[in-house]
Motif scaffolding. Structure first.
Motif, PDB file in Angstrom:
ATOM      1  N   GLU A 139       0.828  -1.214   0.000  1.00  0.00           N
ATOM      2  CA  GLU A 139       0.000   0.000   0.000  1.00  0.00           C
ATOM      3  C   GLU A 139       0.863   1.266   0.000  1.00  0.00           C
ATOM      4  O   GLU A 139       0.516   2.256  -0.640  1.00  0.00           O
ATOM      5  N   ASN A 140       1.984   1.214   0.710  1.00  0.00           N
ATOM      6  CA  ASN A 140       2.879   2.378   0.668  1.00  0.00           C
ATOM      7  C   ASN A 140       3.395   2.612  -0.743  1.00  0.00           C
ATOM      8  O   ASN A 140       3.501   3.753  -1.190  1.00  0.00           O
ATOM      9  N   ALA A 141       3.717   1.526  -1.444  1.00  0.00           N
ATOM     10  CA  ALA A 141       4.228   1.658  -2.809  1.00  0.00           C
ATOM     11  C   ALA A 141       3.153   2.254  -3.718  1.00  0.00           C
ATOM     12  O   ALA A 141       3.436   3.111  -4.553  1.00  0.00           O
ATOM     13  N   ILE A 145       9.890  -3.711  -3.965  1.00  0.00           N
ATOM     14  CA  ILE A 145      10.644  -2.743  -4.763  1.00  0.00           C
ATOM     15  C   ILE A 145       9.643  -1.964  -5.614  1.00  0.00           C
ATOM     16  O   ILE A 145       8.847  -2.579  -6.329  1.00  0.00           O
ATOM     17  N   ASP A 146       9.660  -0.636  -5.495  1.00  0.00           N
ATOM     18  CA  ASP A 146       8.727   0.139  -6.316  1.00  0.00           C
ATOM     19  C   ASP A 146       9.461   1.224  -7.081  1.00  0.00           C
ATOM     20  O   ASP A 146      10.617   1.534  -6.782  1.00  0.00           O
ATOM     21  N   ASN A 147       8.801   1.774  -8.079  1.00  0.00           N
ATOM     22  CA  ASN A 147       9.379   2.886  -8.842  1.00  0.00           C
ATOM     23  C   ASN A 147       8.612   4.173  -8.550  1.00  0.00           C
ATOM     24  O   ASN A 147       8.405   4.995  -9.422  1.00  0.00           O
ATOM     25  N   ALA A 169       4.568   9.103  11.932  1.00  0.00           N
ATOM     26  CA  ALA A 169       5.226   9.834  10.853  1.00  0.00           C
ATOM     27  C   ALA A 169       4.490   9.507   9.571  1.00  0.00           C
ATOM     28  O   ALA A 169       4.500   8.376   9.125  1.00  0.00           O
ATOM     29  N   THR A 170       3.823  10.491   9.009  1.00  0.00           N
ATOM     30  CA  THR A 170       3.088  10.265   7.770  1.00  0.00           C
ATOM     31  C   THR A 170       3.116  11.520   6.920  1.00  0.00           C
ATOM     32  O   THR A 170       3.156  12.632   7.459  1.00  0.00           O
ATOM     33  N   SER A 171       3.134  11.326   5.627  1.00  0.00           N
ATOM     34  CA  SER A 171       3.061  12.483   4.730  1.00  0.00           C
ATOM     35  C   SER A 171       1.631  12.670   4.256  1.00  0.00           C
ATOM     36  O   SER A 171       1.356  13.522   3.443  1.00  0.00           O
ATOM     37  N   LYS A 172       0.715  11.833   4.782  1.00  0.00           N
ATOM     38  CA  LYS A 172      -0.594  11.770   4.128  1.00  0.00           C
ATOM     39  C   LYS A 172      -1.689  12.593   4.781  1.00  0.00           C
ATOM     40  O   LYS A 172      -2.683  12.901   4.153  1.00  0.00           O
ATOM     41  N   ILE A 173      -1.538  12.911   6.054  1.00  0.00           N
ATOM     42  CA  ILE A 173      -2.483  13.866   6.645  1.00  0.00           C
ATOM     43  C   ILE A 173      -1.713  14.910   7.440  1.00  0.00           C
ATOM     44  O   ILE A 173      -0.647  14.630   8.005  1.00  0.00           O
ATOM     45  N   GLY A 184      -2.723   4.291   3.419  1.00  0.00           N
ATOM     46  CA  GLY A 184      -2.306   4.483   4.805  1.00  0.00           C
ATOM     47  C   GLY A 184      -2.494   5.935   5.191  1.00  0.00           C
ATOM     48  O   GLY A 184      -2.651   6.794   4.339  1.00  0.00           O
ATOM     49  N   PHE A 185      -2.534   6.212   6.466  1.00  0.00           N
ATOM     50  CA  PHE A 185      -2.546   7.609   6.902  1.00  0.00           C
ATOM     51  C   PHE A 185      -2.167   7.748   8.364  1.00  0.00           C
ATOM     52  O   PHE A 185      -1.999   8.828   8.864  1.00  0.00           O
ATOM     53  N   ARG A 186      -2.016   6.626   9.064  1.00  0.00           N
ATOM     54  CA  ARG A 186      -1.741   6.748  10.501  1.00  0.00           C
ATOM     55  C   ARG A 186      -0.255   6.795  10.816  1.00  0.00           C
ATOM     56  O   ARG A 186       0.125   7.004  11.962  1.00  0.00           O
ATOM     57  N   GLY A 187       0.564   6.572   9.802  1.00  0.00           N
ATOM     58  CA  GLY A 187       1.991   6.658  10.034  1.00  0.00           C
ATOM     59  C   GLY A 187       2.501   5.641  11.032  1.00  0.00           C
ATOM     60  O   GLY A 187       3.432   5.904  11.795  1.00  0.00           O
ATOM     61  N   GLU A 188       1.889   4.477  11.042  1.00  0.00           N
ATOM     62  CA  GLU A 188       2.257   3.484  12.044  1.00  0.00           C
ATOM     63  C   GLU A 188       2.986   2.281  11.469  1.00  0.00           C
ATOM     64  O   GLU A 188       3.699   1.587  12.179  1.00  0.00           O
ATOM     65  N   ALA A 189       2.756   2.048  10.181  1.00  0.00           N
ATOM     66  CA  ALA A 189       3.174   0.766   9.622  1.00  0.00           C
ATOM     67  C   ALA A 189       4.678   0.565   9.700  1.00  0.00           C
ATOM     68  O   ALA A 189       5.156  -0.433  10.255  1.00  0.00           O
ATOM     69  N   LEU A 190       5.444   1.517   9.160  1.00  0.00           N
ATOM     70  CA  LEU A 190       6.886   1.298   9.121  1.00  0.00           C
ATOM     71  C   LEU A 190       7.477   1.254  10.526  1.00  0.00           C
ATOM     72  O   LEU A 190       8.381   0.461  10.805  1.00  0.00           O
ATOM     73  N   ALA A 191       6.956   2.083  11.427  1.00  0.00           N
ATOM     74  CA  ALA A 191       7.449   2.043  12.810  1.00  0.00           C
ATOM     75  C   ALA A 191       7.196   0.663  13.400  1.00  0.00           C
ATOM     76  O   ALA A 191       8.054   0.095  14.090  1.00  0.00           O
TER      77      ALA A 191
HETATM   78  P1  ADP Z   1       1.376   5.872   6.382  1.00  0.00           P
HETATM   79  O1  ADP Z   1       1.373   5.045   5.131  1.00  0.00           O
HETATM   80  O2  ADP Z   1       0.186   5.616   7.225  1.00  0.00           O
HETATM   81  O3  ADP Z   1       1.659   7.309   6.140  1.00  0.00           O
HETATM   82  P2  ADP Z   1       3.755   4.373   6.974  1.00  0.00           P
HETATM   83  O4  ADP Z   1       4.460   4.065   8.249  1.00  0.00           O
HETATM   84  O5  ADP Z   1       3.283   3.230   6.171  1.00  0.00           O
HETATM   85  O6  ADP Z   1       2.585   5.350   7.296  1.00  0.00           O
HETATM   86  O7  ADP Z   1       4.703   5.245   6.090  1.00  0.00           O
HETATM   87  C1  ADP Z   1       5.221   6.474   6.618  1.00  0.00           C
HETATM   88  C2  ADP Z   1       5.602   7.444   5.503  1.00  0.00           C
HETATM   89  O8  ADP Z   1       6.740   6.960   4.812  1.00  0.00           O
HETATM   90  C3  ADP Z   1       4.546   7.610   4.446  1.00  0.00           C
HETATM   91  O9  ADP Z   1       3.588   8.581   4.804  1.00  0.00           O
HETATM   92  C4  ADP Z   1       5.369   8.016   3.227  1.00  0.00           C
HETATM   93  O10 ADP Z   1       5.596   9.407   3.243  1.00  0.00           O
HETATM   94  C5  ADP Z   1       6.689   7.327   3.456  1.00  0.00           C
HETATM   95  N1  ADP Z   1       6.787   6.082   2.657  1.00  0.00           N
HETATM   96  C6  ADP Z   1       6.575   4.832   3.098  1.00  0.00           C
HETATM   97  N2  ADP Z   1       6.771   3.934   2.118  1.00  0.00           N
HETATM   98  C7  ADP Z   1       7.103   4.626   1.002  1.00  0.00           C
HETATM   99  C8  ADP Z   1       7.436   4.277  -0.366  1.00  0.00           C
HETATM  100  N3  ADP Z   1       7.432   3.007  -0.775  1.00  0.00           N
HETATM  101  N4  ADP Z   1       7.756   5.276  -1.205  1.00  0.00           N
HETATM  102  C9  ADP Z   1       7.749   6.563  -0.797  1.00  0.00           C
HETATM  103  N5  ADP Z   1       7.442   6.959   0.456  1.00  0.00           N
HETATM  104  C10 ADP Z   1       7.132   6.017   1.357  1.00  0.00           C
END
Ligand code: ADP
Ligand code: MG
Length: 619
Positions: free
Chosen positions: A34-36, A59-61, A78-82, A95-102
């Motif tokens: 979903e991030n990709a 791997i994404d482009n 940490a999110t760029s989405k909201i 995504g929007f909660r900025g939780e997944a990668l953490a």
């Molecule tokens: P969310 O998707 O809820 O914002 P994530 O923890 O999944 O939270 O991701 C945090 C932030 O990392 C995203 O908001 C995005 O800005 C950046 N990010 C994550 N994965 C990618 C990716 N594959 N390409 C570009 N930016 C990414």
């Protein structure tokens, strides 16, 4: 008393939060894919080792990240989405909660390589259990590559909780398909342990569905398209004659997100009422768009449940649209559809009840019934009724049955004396004419009392032993198999296709001539008698579903699991009317079985009411 409250350290807090977001490899896969997508990628590769246990790499482009974002993205929230609470009501990203990668970084060793298109160099971040180990410039492709290694390396309890690779892989497969179906404009590939399982090119929805579910899927589906002020629905619904035995081809997406919604699924299924047999499920792929503000966003983003403000109206619209799709495209001879009956799709108030298209149907119409099997009794007659009651065998009607009988008579030579003697010689049924109760119970008398046989379970037992005997007779080529006039092609998802491959030897030895064409596609050219070719796809679907379900655990033996599934599908059903000689034959064959008293599923096949039981009742 001294203070006892602590603030949890970040890594512990993240591990706890991780439990909600990442509970198995499939959920990490979902977040990364979903991030990709959110990053605007047009090509996404998923690479797995050991069903994601040792490696999940995406791997994404897409747009890539700056040096500092590459570090920041692993922070919680940490999110760029909201940016503000108001944004929540217009969410269109995954995504929007900025939780997944953490969360992922809290429970795995993660390597992130990312580069924005305009930068010459990218950046590589290594992070392990929330701790950044290093960050340095690197040369890499534009876009992002995230490798998640050794998931749950620091939480043995969770690692040990993971299921067999095949189970974890099938969860990932589910997720992958959900993401791939709706993002048809994105190319996807999936490698598992070096093997390419999916290679999906960008295309339209129909092409994507065909690439995932087999090229035959386009013939099995009708397009559906409806648009109102409230909602737009696009997609495909299955033809009534191509229903499945499982819900494995039911997909609803709302604003490009896969959802599960009981009411909406019911709305679609209601449109099929009376058109499809019980316990079968239509396929559907529905892409619904609604105003994001009409959906309750206050739900956990990793869950697939959603709440709609206008649920009632959506229900009515979806049901009517499905009926219309089925009606419009069906052959007039099968379903009479009156095209002049229009549906009113003007903006729907809450209490809106649509006028539905008028559809009449033939209540006896059964798309599964081939002319040769139109009567239940003939279905049964052809099903190997080769063992009459003791001493009164019917002539085997096909060479396959002869085969079976030959195999069995050797067995019977020792089986009858042993089992029957054990049982009590007097229980051999006397040739009284049996009677039927509710087309389900066969009632006859034996010396020790009144015999009541459950016709379906008894027949399952009989067929099960026949199939097992056939299997242990170890016939290499499917002797006695019926050549099909036209080969039948069955298509499976990649993981089901692999499973079919594993079971191919067993399936062939049951009398099928079946070969793999392309991965996931099998062509059947011959079947054992009494398996109807019109129904082969669902026949195999059911075998796979049973096999993946409880049977393997119960039997621990492929042959028995498959034989049970086949027997269950081939057996005469409870409620099917039988002729007296057929009932007689079931009783006879049942008593010739090695384990006559119980069906393969362990339930009783018969009860005997003896004199004492009766006296008790008459007290
Ligand atoms: P969310 O998707 O809820 O914002 P994530 O923890 O999944 O939270 O991701 C945090 C932030 O990392 C995203 O908001 C995005 O800005 C950046 N990010 C994550 N994965 C990618 C990716 N594959 N390409 C570009 N930016 C990414
Ligand atoms: Mg995300």
């Amino acid at each position: 008393m001294s203070d006892i409250i602590n603030i949890l350290p970040d890594n512990v807090a993240n591990q706890i939060a991780a439990g909600e977001v990442v509970d198995r490899p499939a959920s990490a896969v979902k977040e990364l894919l979903e991030n990709a997508i959110d990053a605007g990628a047009t090509s996404i590769q998923l690479i797995l080792r050991d069903a994601g246990r040792t490696l999940i790499q995406v791997i994404d482009n897409g747009c890539g990240m700056s040096d500092s974002d590459a570090r920041l993205c692993f922070e919680r929230h940490a999110t760029s989405k909201i940016h503000a609470a108001d944004d929540l009501f217009a969410i269109r990203t995954m995504g929007f909660r900025g939780e997944a990668l953490a969360s992922i970084a809290a429970v795995a060793q993660v390597e992130l390589r990312t580069r924005q298109l305009n930068n010459e160099l990218g950046t590589c971040v290594l992070i392990e259990g929330c701790e950044v180990k290093s960050q340095e410039p690197c040369s890499c492709n534009a876009g992002t590559s995230i490798s998640v290694k050794n998931l749950f390396y620091n939480i043995p309890a969770r690692r040990n909780f993971l299921k067999k690779d095949s189970v974890e892989l099938s969860h990932i497969d589910d997720i992958f398909r959900r993401v791939a179906i709706v993002n048809n404009h994105v190319a996807f590939s999936l490698h598992h342990n070096g093997k390419l399982l999916y290679d999906l090119h960008a295309g339209n929805k129909a092409q994507r569905i065909a690439a995932i579910f087999g090229s035959g899927s386009s013939e099995r589906l009708y397009p559906i398209s409806e648009s109102t002020e409230l909602v737009s629905v696009e997609g495909y619904v299955g033809k009534p004659e191509h229903v499945r035995k499982t819900r494995s081809e039911q997909y609803i997406f709302v604003n490009n997100r896969f959802i599960k919604h009981l009411a909406l699924s019911t709305a679609v299924e209601k449109a099929y009422a009376e058109l499809i047999p019980e316990k079968t499920y239509p396929s559907y792929f529905l892409f619904i768009q609604v105003d994001p503000s009409r959906i309750d966003v206050n739900i956990h983003p990793t869950k697939t449940e959603v709440r709609f403000v206008d649920e009632h109206a959506l229900f009515a619209i979806l049901r009517a649209a499905t009926k219309k799709a089925i009606g419009q495209f069906s052959l007039a001879t099968e379903i009479e559809f009156n095209p002049s009956t229009d549906i009113d799709f003007s903006p729907a108030p809450l209490e809106y009840t649509p006028r539905e298209p008028h559809i009449t149907f033939d209540p006896d119409y059964n798309p599964f019934r081939t002319p040769s099997a139109s009567k239940p009794s003939s279905t049964f007659r052809s099903s190997g009724a080769s063992f009459g009651s003791a001493g009164s065998r019917m002539a085997p009607s096909t060479s396959w049955e002869k085969e079976c009988e030959a195999a069995k008579s050797q067995e019977l030579a020792f089986a009858i004396p042993d089992t029957i003697e054990e049982q009590d010689q007097t229980d051999i049924p006397t040739p009284a004419v049996p009677i039927s109760y509710k087309n389900t119970y066969i009632i006859s008398t034996i010396k020790s009392g009144i015999l009541v046989v459950h016709q379906q379970r008894a027949h399952e037992r009989i067929l099960f032993e026949e199939l097992m005997a056939r299997k242990s007779a170890n016939v290499d080529s499917p002797v006695g198999a019926q050549q099909l006039l036209f080969p039948v092609t069955c298509t499976f998802s990649p993981s089901d296709g692999e499973l079919m491959g594993e079971l191919l030897g067993e399936i062939r030895s049951m009398g099928f001539a079946i070969d793999s064409m392309t991965p996931g596609t099998y062509v059947v050219t011959a079947t054992p008698p009494n398996v109807q070719d019109g129904n082969l796809q669902s026949f195999f679907d059911q075998i796979l579903a049973d096999y993946k379900g409880t049977m393997m655990q119960k039997f621990g033996d492929k042959d028995a699991a498959i034989c049970q599934s086949m027997a269950r599908q081939m057996a005469v059903k409870a409620g099917a009317p039988l002729q007296p000689e057929e009932m007689q034959s079931i009783i006879g064959q049942l008593f010739a079985c090695q384990v006559p008293n119980v069906a393969p599923n362990g339930k009783k096949t018969m009860i005997i009411l003896n004199e004492l039981d009766l006296e008790e009742k008459f007290k």
